[in-house]
Write an enzyme that holds these catalytic residues in place. Structure first.
Site, PDB file in Angstrom:
ATOM      1  N   SER A  52      64.302  41.499  16.828  1.00  0.00           N
ATOM      2  CA  SER A  52      65.015  42.323  17.813  1.00  0.00           C
ATOM      3  C   SER A  52      66.134  41.566  18.518  1.00  0.00           C
ATOM      4  O   SER A  52      65.932  40.444  19.001  1.00  0.00           O
ATOM      5  CB  SER A  52      63.984  42.788  18.856  1.00  0.00           C
ATOM      6  OG  SER A  52      64.608  43.073  20.077  1.00  0.00           O
ATOM      7  N   GLY A  53      67.290  42.203  18.608  1.00  0.00           N
ATOM      8  CA  GLY A  53      68.404  41.595  19.336  1.00  0.00           C
ATOM      9  C   GLY A  53      68.078  41.438  20.811  1.00  0.00           C
ATOM     10  O   GLY A  53      68.386  40.407  21.427  1.00  0.00           O
ATOM     11  N   LEU A  54      67.412  42.442  21.361  1.00  0.00           N
ATOM     12  CA  LEU A  54      67.037  42.379  22.778  1.00  0.00           C
ATOM     13  C   LEU A  54      66.073  41.206  23.011  1.00  0.00           C
ATOM     14  O   LEU A  54      66.268  40.400  23.929  1.00  0.00           O
ATOM     15  CB  LEU A  54      66.370  43.706  23.194  1.00  0.00           C
ATOM     16  CG  LEU A  54      65.713  43.705  24.572  1.00  0.00           C
ATOM     17  CD1 LEU A  54      66.744  43.483  25.677  1.00  0.00           C
ATOM     18  CD2 LEU A  54      64.952  45.012  24.817  1.00  0.00           C
ATOM     19  N   ASP A  64      71.637  41.124  26.246  1.00  0.00           N
ATOM     20  CA  ASP A  64      71.731  41.709  24.901  1.00  0.00           C
ATOM     21  C   ASP A  64      73.149  42.255  24.685  1.00  0.00           C
ATOM     22  O   ASP A  64      73.350  43.414  24.364  1.00  0.00           O
ATOM     23  CB  ASP A  64      70.676  42.829  24.800  1.00  0.00           C
ATOM     24  CG  ASP A  64      70.527  43.354  23.379  1.00  0.00           C
ATOM     25  OD1 ASP A  64      71.036  42.705  22.446  1.00  0.00           O
ATOM     26  OD2 ASP A  64      69.905  44.418  23.217  1.00  0.00           O
ATOM     27  N   ASP A  91      67.764  42.807  13.501  1.00  0.00           N
ATOM     28  CA  ASP A  91      68.597  43.700  14.292  1.00  0.00           C
ATOM     29  C   ASP A  91      69.953  42.997  14.387  1.00  0.00           C
ATOM     30  O   ASP A  91      70.156  42.105  15.216  1.00  0.00           O
ATOM     31  CB  ASP A  91      67.939  43.859  15.666  1.00  0.00           C
ATOM     32  CG  ASP A  91      68.821  44.589  16.654  1.00  0.00           C
ATOM     33  OD1 ASP A  91      69.879  45.094  16.254  1.00  0.00           O
ATOM     34  OD2 ASP A  91      68.427  44.648  17.838  1.00  0.00           O
ATOM     35  N   ASP A  93      72.855  43.980  15.333  1.00  0.00           N
ATOM     36  CA  ASP A  93      73.823  44.570  16.268  1.00  0.00           C
ATOM     37  C   ASP A  93      74.935  45.281  15.484  1.00  0.00           C
ATOM     38  O   ASP A  93      74.645  46.134  14.671  1.00  0.00           O
ATOM     39  CB  ASP A  93      74.371  43.494  17.220  1.00  0.00           C
ATOM     40  CG  ASP A  93      73.289  42.989  18.174  1.00  0.00           C
ATOM     41  OD1 ASP A  93      72.253  43.678  18.296  1.00  0.00           O
ATOM     42  OD2 ASP A  93      73.462  41.922  18.764  1.00  0.00           O
ATOM     43  N   GLU A 120      74.405  48.684  13.767  1.00  0.00           N
ATOM     44  CA  GLU A 120      74.584  49.913  14.536  1.00  0.00           C
ATOM     45  C   GLU A 120      76.066  50.233  14.682  1.00  0.00           C
ATOM     46  O   GLU A 120      76.907  49.316  14.719  1.00  0.00           O
ATOM     47  CB  GLU A 120      73.900  49.793  15.898  1.00  0.00           C
ATOM     48  CG  GLU A 120      74.427  48.692  16.778  1.00  0.00           C
ATOM     49  CD  GLU A 120      73.465  48.335  17.919  1.00  0.00           C
ATOM     50  OE1 GLU A 120      73.762  48.723  19.065  1.00  0.00           O
ATOM     51  OE2 GLU A 120      72.444  47.660  17.668  1.00  0.00           O
ATOM     52  N   LYS A 126      78.471  44.567  21.759  1.00  0.00           N
ATOM     53  CA  LYS A 126      77.703  45.755  22.120  1.00  0.00           C
ATOM     54  C   LYS A 126      76.854  45.504  23.368  1.00  0.00           C
ATOM     55  O   LYS A 126      76.724  44.366  23.856  1.00  0.00           O
ATOM     56  CB  LYS A 126      76.817  46.197  20.960  1.00  0.00           C
ATOM     57  CG  LYS A 126      76.163  45.103  20.232  1.00  0.00           C
ATOM     58  CD  LYS A 126      74.673  44.866  20.382  1.00  0.00           C
ATOM     59  CE  LYS A 126      73.900  45.330  21.551  1.00  0.00           C
ATOM     60  NZ  LYS A 126      72.450  45.080  21.411  1.00  0.00           N
ATOM     61  N   ASN A 128      72.937  46.800  25.063  1.00  0.00           N
ATOM     62  CA  ASN A 128      71.677  47.440  24.680  1.00  0.00           C
ATOM     63  C   ASN A 128      71.779  48.951  24.904  1.00  0.00           C
ATOM     64  O   ASN A 128      72.361  49.416  25.872  1.00  0.00           O
ATOM     65  CB  ASN A 128      70.522  46.857  25.505  1.00  0.00           C
ATOM     66  CG  ASN A 128      69.194  47.405  25.040  1.00  0.00           C
ATOM     67  OD1 ASN A 128      68.755  48.458  25.494  1.00  0.00           O
ATOM     68  ND2 ASN A 128      68.562  46.708  24.118  1.00  0.00           N
ATOM     69  N   SER A 129      71.185  49.713  23.998  1.00  0.00           N
ATOM     70  CA  SER A 129      71.305  51.175  24.022  1.00  0.00           C
ATOM     71  C   SER A 129      70.735  51.799  25.288  1.00  0.00           C
ATOM     72  O   SER A 129      71.090  52.919  25.643  1.00  0.00           O
ATOM     73  CB  SER A 129      70.566  51.765  22.817  1.00  0.00           C
ATOM     74  OG  SER A 129      71.084  51.216  21.639  1.00  0.00           O
ATOM     75  N   ARG A 165      72.304  52.139  11.548  1.00  0.00           N
ATOM     76  CA  ARG A 165      71.730  52.712  12.771  1.00  0.00           C
ATOM     77  C   ARG A 165      72.743  53.637  13.436  1.00  0.00           C
ATOM     78  O   ARG A 165      73.863  53.223  13.748  1.00  0.00           O
ATOM     79  CB  ARG A 165      71.348  51.569  13.700  1.00  0.00           C
ATOM     80  CG  ARG A 165      71.023  51.964  15.115  1.00  0.00           C
ATOM     81  CD  ARG A 165      70.333  50.790  15.778  1.00  0.00           C
ATOM     82  NE  ARG A 165      70.377  50.851  17.219  1.00  0.00           N
ATOM     83  CZ  ARG A 165      69.806  49.947  18.014  1.00  0.00           C
ATOM     84  NH1 ARG A 165      69.172  48.911  17.471  1.00  0.00           N
ATOM     85  NH2 ARG A 165      69.890  50.058  19.317  1.00  0.00           N
ATOM     86  N   HIS A 196      68.375  56.645  16.491  1.00  0.00           N
ATOM     87  CA  HIS A 196      67.866  56.148  17.772  1.00  0.00           C
ATOM     88  C   HIS A 196      67.992  57.218  18.843  1.00  0.00           C
ATOM     89  O   HIS A 196      68.979  57.980  18.863  1.00  0.00           O
ATOM     90  CB  HIS A 196      68.656  54.902  18.186  1.00  0.00           C
ATOM     91  CG  HIS A 196      67.894  53.989  19.089  1.00  0.00           C
ATOM     92  ND1 HIS A 196      66.558  54.128  19.359  1.00  0.00           N
ATOM     93  CD2 HIS A 196      68.288  52.887  19.792  1.00  0.00           C
ATOM     94  CE1 HIS A 196      66.160  53.176  20.169  1.00  0.00           C
ATOM     95  NE2 HIS A 196      67.198  52.402  20.449  1.00  0.00           N
TER      96      HIS A 196
HETATM   97  C1  SPV Z   1      66.395  45.853  19.867  1.00  0.00           C
HETATM   98  O1  SPV Z   1      65.194  45.675  19.743  1.00  0.00           O
HETATM   99  O2  SPV Z   1      67.154  44.955  20.209  1.00  0.00           O
HETATM  100  C2  SPV Z   1      66.973  47.166  19.593  1.00  0.00           C
HETATM  101  C3  SPV Z   1      66.154  48.331  19.786  1.00  0.00           C
HETATM  102  O3  SPV Z   1      68.118  47.230  19.294  1.00  0.00           O
HETATM  103  S1  SPV Z   1      66.515  48.927  21.333  1.00  0.00           S
HETATM  104  O4  SPV Z   1      66.371  47.904  22.300  1.00  0.00           O
HETATM  105  O5  SPV Z   1      65.595  50.038  21.497  1.00  0.00           O
HETATM  106  O6  SPV Z   1      67.898  49.427  21.303  1.00  0.00           O
HETATM  107 MG    MG Z   2      69.160  45.557  19.500  1.00  0.00          MG
END
Ligand code: SPV
Ligand code: MG
Length: 554
Positions: A52-54, A64, A91, A93, A120, A126, A128-129, A165, A196
């Protein structure tokens, strides 16, 4: 980690990921953010890992927002990949730039055995979503399609997966836009679509999946709609569920609680049983595999030998010199005998050293030892002292008297012996002998044939006289060292425990133990030396010891 099967029988990580994504049943992967969390995810039973990027940016302590560089991410992935056998989906990004950066990313990921990447359709850098998703601009569809195609064209393993994504729903667009994008990405070569949503219920996902109608595998991240029963996802033919951040979130809670408690208590007593043991860390790191490998490959590897040193006796013949200390603590050349002995052991890689103290035990202040005390030292002998160390016996140890001085090679060579029990016998004549004190003469199956290295000789018995029955002559003197290996430990324990029940146990010495084992049918090997040692029983010995130390190896 060990005994890898031949490479032809190994399913590659990209193939494993492809199987997960394309399987007819719903599959799950869990987030990991470093080597140890990746290992834990695999051990829990998961078939894949979400890098996971986060979570990765969080464990670095950055946001992130592409604050960690892509090479820092790839370096971290290498640790995760090395310690696991399940596939990792990164992930990625936005692919960290344009189509060209994506090409390089894919090549570098394949080199690290990463199984796939998810990109994505947002703009670098970017966010975080779940942070102001609506305000984040989406990439141009054509530009993003080019990035997917560039990635697919640069992968060398056909199974490497590129997941596209779709962030349209996050950015406030409708299902129609999400579908339009997903279809374009599929046509550009994406192996799966990640749709997502940040709603607390799965309505958008369910609607999207209905409309999508299985044109390509669908991947979801139910972080926000976490209470949705899994059956809902199954019903709409989702392929892969990503539990996206739960390892880093549990680590954070664990660390916050631990830090607060240690800070408040200014101590560890409350926390010890609530944190993983250091042994558990070693296990996760694969310490066993390294120990095994050392045995196999590391020529100067020293086995886990431990030592038991008997130092309970006063040394009555040494008069005032032992008024305040046992003879093992008498200095020779300025250094106590026991210190010299411990240093010798440490030099040979023997760090686990138990000293059985007795007389003036408190004066034994040598660092690097475990001290056990024979409180009955005044009325008991060597075997009673040895029995005090019974708990510390291992399958790989050396037992020694505490008043020995010897050249280092003697201990080195003795440790090389793998027989259950081996004793060191000095075949040198009277000229090398101590002038006083008990002499333990060894009667052996063969005299020392000094032309042969490592001849197989067995001990027959030990006696205090050189000549017995008028004609039988000892082959040398036992110097007070025994090597115990494997089953020898049990032989020793059995013999000690049997002798403990006899009335005269308090009077018994080490030769009695050796003789008892021989009488019980145990084999005791003999390792011959020729001089280069002495023990200290008298003032004369002490004088010789002073001279001897100047000849000792450094
Ligand atoms: C991550 O895990 O970094 C994601 C998923 O991109 S989310 O945080 O839900 O966007
Ligand atoms: Mg991410």
């Amino acid at each position: 980690m060990t005994n890898k099967p031949p490479s032809s029988t190994i399913e590659t990580k990209p193939k494993k990921l492809r199987r997960l994504i394309e399987s007819a049943q719903l599959e799950f992967i869990l987030e990991a953010h470093n080597g140890i969390s990746a290992r834990i995810v695999e051990e829990a039973g998961f078939s894949g890992i979400w890098a996971s990027g986060l979570a990765i940016s969080a464990q670095f302590g950055v946001r992130d927002n592409n604050e960690a560089s892509w090479t820092q991410v790839v370096d971290l992935l290498e640790f995760m990949s090395d310690i696991t056998s399940i596939p990792i989906l990164l992930d990625g990004d936005t692919g960290y730039g344009n189509f060209n950066n994506m090409r390089r990313l894919v090549r570098k990921l394949e080199q690290r055995d990463i199984a796939g990447v998810c990109i994505e359709d947002k703009i670098f850098p970017k966010t975080n979503s779940f942070i102001g998703g609506e305000r984040q601009p989406l990439a141009e569809v054509e530009e993003f399609c080019g990035k997917i195609a560039a990635g697919k064209d640069s992968q060398s393993n056909d199974d490497f997966c590129i997941v596209a994504r779709v962030e349209a729903l996050i950015a406030g667009w409708d299902i129609r836009e999400a579908l339009r994008r997903a279809e374009a990405y599929r046509k550009a070569g994406a192996d799966a679509i990640l749709i997502h949503s940040k709603l607390a219920h799965p309505d958008q996902i369910v609607e999207f999946a209905h409309e999508w109608a299985n044109r390509a595998p669908l991947v979801i991240v139910p972080t926000k709609y976490y209470s949705t029963p899994i059956e809902v996802f199954r019903k709409v033919d989702i392929s892969l569920v990503i539990w996206a951040n739960h390892m880093i979130r549990s680590a954070i809670i664990g660390m916050q609680k631990t830090a607060a408690q240690i800070f408040q208590n200014q101590g560890l007593i409350e926390i010890e049983d609530r944190v993983a043991s250091v042994d558990e860390i070693f296990r996760l790191q694969g310490a066993d595999e390294l120990a095994e490998a050392e045995r196999r490959y590391f020529s100067s590897y020293q086995p886990d030998t431990k030592a038991v040193i008997l130092a309970a006796a006063r040394g009555d013949d040494l008069g005032d010199l032992t008024a305040e200390r046992p003879k093992a603590m008498i200095p020779v050349g300025g250094t106590p005998l026991l210190r010299r002995l411990v240093d010798k052991c440490k030099k040979r890689g023997i760090d686990d050293i138990t000293v059985v103290a007795g007389y003036k035990a408190e004066s034994i202040d040598v660092s690097g030892i475990n001290k056990v005390i024979n409180t009955e030292f005044a009325s008991t002998g060597e075997l009673a002292s040895l029995a005090c160390a019974l708990e510390t016996f291992t399958d790989d140890m050396v037992i020694m008297y505490g008043d020995l001085l010897f050249r280092s090679y003697i201990l080195r060579d003795l440790i090389e012996n793998d027989a259950p029990l081996t004793i060191v016998v000095d075949s040198a004549g009277e000229e090398e002998e101590s002038l006083t004190g008990a002499k333990d003469y060894a009667f052996c199956s063969e005299p020392d044939d000094r032309s042969m290295w490592g001849q197989a000789v067995n001990l027959q018995h030990i006696a205090s006289l050189r000549l017995v029955n008028g004609d039988e002559t000892a082959c040398g003197r036992w110097i007070g060292m025994i090597r115990v290996k494997g089953s020898g430990r049990q032989w020793l324990v059995d013999a000690l425990q049997t002798l403990q029940t006899s009335d005269n146990f308090a009077e018994l010495g080490m030769p009695d133990l050796l003789n008892f084992m021989l009488e019980s049918g145990r084999e005791v090997r003999v390792w011959y030396i020729h001089g280069h040692w002495l023990d200290v029983n008298s003032l004369a010995d002490l004088e010789r010891a002073g001279n001897f130390t100047s000849e000792l190896d450094p």
